[in-house]
Write a protein that holds these residues in place. Sequence first.
Motif, PDB file in Angstrom:
ATOM      1  N   UNK A 242     -60.036 -53.463  33.838  1.00 56.62           N
ATOM      2  CA  UNK A 242     -59.908 -51.987  33.159  1.00 56.62           C
ATOM      3  C   UNK A 242     -60.344 -50.218  34.439  1.00 56.62           C
ATOM      4  N   UNK A 243     -60.494 -50.804  35.405  1.00 56.58           N
ATOM      5  CA  UNK A 243     -60.412 -49.823  36.411  1.00 56.58           C
ATOM      6  C   UNK A 243     -59.206 -49.565  36.764  1.00 56.58           C
ATOM      7  N   UNK A 244     -58.004 -50.885  36.435  1.00 52.77           N
ATOM      8  CA  UNK A 244     -56.936 -50.145  36.478  1.00 52.77           C
ATOM      9  C   UNK A 244     -56.390 -49.248  35.898  1.00 52.77           C
ATOM     10  N   UNK A 245     -56.543 -49.582  34.730  1.00 51.31           N
ATOM     11  CA  UNK A 245     -56.362 -48.359  33.707  1.00 51.31           C
ATOM     12  C   UNK A 245     -57.076 -46.437  33.831  1.00 51.31           C
ATOM     13  N   UNK A 246     -58.802 -46.773  34.928  1.00 50.78           N
ATOM     14  CA  UNK A 246     -59.024 -45.702  34.943  1.00 50.78           C
ATOM     15  C   UNK A 246     -58.418 -44.823  36.414  1.00 50.78           C
ATOM     16  N   UNK A 247     -56.989 -45.592  37.382  1.00 51.43           N
ATOM     17  CA  UNK A 247     -56.416 -45.471  38.050  1.00 51.43           C
ATOM     18  C   UNK A 247     -55.493 -44.279  37.593  1.00 51.43           C
ATOM     19  N   UNK A 248     -55.152 -45.526  36.304  1.00 52.16           N
ATOM     20  CA  UNK A 248     -53.543 -44.783  35.905  1.00 52.16           C
ATOM     21  C   UNK A 248     -53.779 -43.098  35.656  1.00 52.16           C
ATOM     22  N   UNK A 249     -55.051 -43.542  34.850  1.00 57.39           N
ATOM     23  CA  UNK A 249     -55.118 -41.997  34.549  1.00 57.39           C
ATOM     24  C   UNK A 249     -55.860 -40.641  34.936  1.00 57.39           C
ATOM     25  N   UNK A 250     -56.251 -41.641  36.216  1.00 63.39           N
ATOM     26  CA  UNK A 250     -56.825 -40.077  37.841  1.00 63.39           C
ATOM     27  C   UNK A 250     -55.243 -39.956  37.573  1.00 63.39           C
ATOM     28  N   UNK A 251     -54.713 -40.448  38.158  1.00 63.06           N
ATOM     29  CA  UNK A 251     -53.481 -40.420  38.867  1.00 63.06           C
ATOM     30  C   UNK A 251     -52.146 -40.258  37.711  1.00 63.06           C
ATOM     31  N   UNK A 252     -52.122 -39.523  36.138  1.00 59.88           N
ATOM     32  CA  UNK A 252     -51.491 -39.869  35.081  1.00 59.88           C
ATOM     33  C   UNK A 252     -50.078 -40.624  35.578  1.00 59.88           C
ATOM     34  N   UNK A 253     -50.181 -41.995  36.406  1.00 69.32           N
ATOM     35  CA  UNK A 253     -49.222 -42.557  36.585  1.00 69.32           C
ATOM     36  C   UNK A 253     -48.543 -43.181  35.912  1.00 69.32           C
ATOM     37  N   UNK A 254     -47.724 -43.745  35.110  1.00 70.89           N
ATOM     38  CA  UNK A 254     -47.211 -44.521  34.244  1.00 70.89           C
ATOM     39  C   UNK A 254     -47.015 -45.569  35.080  1.00 70.89           C
ATOM     40  N   UNK A 255     -48.119 -46.708  34.113  1.00 74.99           N
ATOM     41  CA  UNK A 255     -47.077 -48.234  34.521  1.00 74.99           C
ATOM     42  C   UNK A 255     -46.843 -48.740  33.178  1.00 74.99           C
ATOM     43  N   UNK A 263     -49.314 -56.018  30.400  1.00 77.10           N
ATOM     44  CA  UNK A 263     -50.741 -56.582  29.673  1.00 77.10           C
ATOM     45  C   UNK A 263     -51.758 -55.648  30.441  1.00 77.10           C
ATOM     46  N   UNK A 264     -51.703 -55.277  31.833  1.00 77.92           N
ATOM     47  CA  UNK A 264     -52.172 -55.113  32.072  1.00 77.92           C
ATOM     48  C   UNK A 264     -53.237 -53.892  31.928  1.00 77.92           C
ATOM     49  N   UNK A 265     -52.395 -52.915  31.475  1.00 76.71           N
ATOM     50  CA  UNK A 265     -52.966 -51.878  30.717  1.00 76.71           C
ATOM     51  C   UNK A 265     -52.703 -52.031  29.381  1.00 76.71           C
ATOM     52  N   UNK A 266     -53.027 -51.685  28.247  1.00 77.25           N
ATOM     53  CA  UNK A 266     -53.504 -51.581  26.704  1.00 77.25           C
ATOM     54  C   UNK A 266     -51.368 -51.243  26.801  1.00 77.25           C
ATOM     55  N   UNK A 267     -50.824 -52.233  26.069  1.00 75.67           N
ATOM     56  CA  UNK A 267     -49.430 -51.713  26.007  1.00 75.67           C
ATOM     57  C   UNK A 267     -49.333 -50.850  24.659  1.00 75.67           C
ATOM     58  N   UNK A 268     -49.999 -50.331  23.599  1.00 79.29           N
ATOM     59  CA  UNK A 268     -50.055 -49.180  23.645  1.00 79.29           C
ATOM     60  C   UNK A 268     -50.303 -47.993  23.932  1.00 79.29           C
ATOM     61  N   UNK A 347     -59.909 -45.889  43.786  1.00 80.55           N
ATOM     62  CA  UNK A 347     -60.151 -44.327  43.079  1.00 80.55           C
ATOM     63  C   UNK A 347     -61.843 -44.054  43.204  1.00 80.55           C
ATOM     64  N   UNK A 348     -62.713 -44.502  44.282  1.00 80.06           N
ATOM     65  CA  UNK A 348     -63.227 -44.005  45.186  1.00 80.06           C
ATOM     66  C   UNK A 348     -62.843 -42.786  45.940  1.00 80.06           C
ATOM     67  N   UNK A 349     -61.883 -43.309  46.661  1.00 79.11           N
ATOM     68  CA  UNK A 349     -61.230 -42.226  47.806  1.00 79.11           C
ATOM     69  C   UNK A 349     -60.337 -41.180  47.130  1.00 79.11           C
ATOM     70  N   UNK A 350     -59.698 -41.375  45.700  1.00 77.54           N
ATOM     71  CA  UNK A 350     -58.984 -40.322  45.528  1.00 77.54           C
ATOM     72  C   UNK A 350     -59.350 -39.415  44.324  1.00 77.54           C
ATOM     73  N   UNK A 351     -60.661 -40.372  44.162  1.00 77.46           N
ATOM     74  CA  UNK A 351     -62.108 -38.913  43.384  1.00 77.46           C
ATOM     75  C   UNK A 351     -62.699 -38.139  44.826  1.00 77.46           C
ATOM     76  N   UNK A 352     -63.055 -38.395  45.486  1.00 80.27           N
ATOM     77  CA  UNK A 352     -63.333 -37.795  46.345  1.00 80.27           C
ATOM     78  C   UNK A 352     -62.409 -36.851  46.656  1.00 80.27           C
ATOM     79  N   UNK A 353     -61.051 -36.791  47.042  1.00 84.90           N
ATOM     80  CA  UNK A 353     -60.198 -35.838  47.310  1.00 84.90           C
ATOM     81  C   UNK A 353     -59.907 -35.085  46.590  1.00 84.90           C
ATOM     82  N   UNK A 354     -59.916 -35.548  45.067  1.00 83.08           N
ATOM     83  CA  UNK A 354     -59.788 -34.243  43.849  1.00 83.08           C
ATOM     84  C   UNK A 354     -61.068 -33.813  44.035  1.00 83.08           C
TER      85      UNK A 354
END
Length: 551
Positions: A242-255, A263-268, A347-354
């Motif tokens: 589930x950390x991948x979904x956290x990363x996608x949401x932090x970056x607002x990055x489509x997967x 299914x790496x993140x829920x496809x819905x 995630x740790x690095x991007x949260x610190x940067x933002x």
Amino acid sequence: MSTESTITTAPETPGAGADVTRPERTVATAVLETLRGYGIDTVFGIPGTHSLEFYRPLRSLGIRAITTRHEQGASYGADGWSQVRGLPGVVITTSGPGLLNSLSGAATAYAESRPMILLSPGRPVGHDFRDIGSLHETKNPSAAVNAIVGVSRRVTSGAEAVTMIHDAMRDFAHSRPRPIHIEIPLDILETAADVPESATAPRPLGEPTPAPEHDIAAAVEALAASERPVILAGGGSLAAGPRLLELAELLEAPVITTANGKGAIPEKHRLSLGADLRLSTAHEFMRSADALLVIGSKVGEAELWGGDITPQGPIVRVDIMRDQMLCNLSPDVEVPGNAAAVVPQLLDGLRAAAADAAPRPERDLRSVFEAMDEEGRRWAPDLAALNETIMEVVPDDTILAGDSSQVTYMGSTTFFRAPQPHSLLYMGTYATLGYGLPAAVGAKLAAPERPVVCLVGDGALMFSIQELMTAVELNLDLPVICVDNGGYGEIRQNMLDRDIDPLAVDLAQPDWVKLAEGFGATGFPATMDTLAETVQKALATKGPSLVHLKI
């Protein structure tokens, strides 16, 4: 343990029984003790004259033996079981033809980077190929298998075989998983174990390998500066959970994922673009990105179908194997390490940067998603329609087993919205026929509480229809949907595209409903108008069922 007992076993020459004194704890027992210690409670195969000692300790160890009707089905079944259980699939074969019959599944596991362990007996020590006409005599089976799997070894002791299993389990956890084969000579397999029980106990596998801090810093800098990042998630990304979904949401990055990453993140989820790397709409969207983060994928041509996904900005590649990061798509930033460790680092690095920045604005991807679906429908309208019909009635937690059938790679990969990893059992790189049904059997054994549906074409199903008997014997609630286009539809079209008058691709068909009933399953005829209702009936049917849909 050194207790000895008189055991009647079959010697190398069939039909010539013999009473021999054999220790109760043999090398075969030690090998299976080792596997059981790592949680493996199911093995696949067909017993043979030379493999009997592998079967002796199974009941006492609590290991279930699944007898398929062909060794190819055993290795495909083990692969399906492995994906759902998260452990290596184990195949036990007899020598010679039994081993060689299993190799399509082993090659599939190699091409798709999945863990598998094949065990087989071999000629006694000193009796390597003598060309004397002995039972199952094969010139050099280990060499043949070694050309296909990660490693194949003819061991010289039980201790060596046990060590190979321990090493394989560690390799599966810390490098690109590839199948292994252990050939144990008969005179070693059946003798007293030369390894104490303590040596068969599971060994710590260690923590996932993180990336060097300077590589993480470079990746964070590139991603933090982006405004339109996209994540491409392969099979190697699944370790992040589930950390991948956290990363996608932090970056607002489509997967967008590969077939193995589906299914790496829920496809819905609103950020999921599914597993549609084959579509030109996806290629265009990825080219518009100002940063592309590739996690655990070789970006294979079998997925891209010739498309170009080079973005406008930097490419950051995360992979457990450094050479994979240089494959097919050159990175600007290389991040070597296990996604399970690297994604939290990012995630740790991007949260610190933002830390002092406002959250990124939410991206509206509905138009992109709709355009990809529409392109998918244009590729194969009938296959899109039947997939969408089926997906409306199957439960959300369904596992769908596919095949190298058009109904899978032109339909299910797009229109089956996987809720979690390994919900679509498929092999986009090796693209074998006959995979779907035995893989579904393996999946249902691994997760009896989840609905499992096999959806394949008629040509593919005929490769492994005998495994319907395996499902009947095991009394598995398993609907099989056979989409009948009269033969090998893709190859027929390939011939037409090359101005070849179609030849050898239009196949005579059995009465599929009666065939299913002959196996002891329930058969249902269906049309597109009755498909949804018929699939619902199959889902409610106890035991295996087969829905025949002619298109």
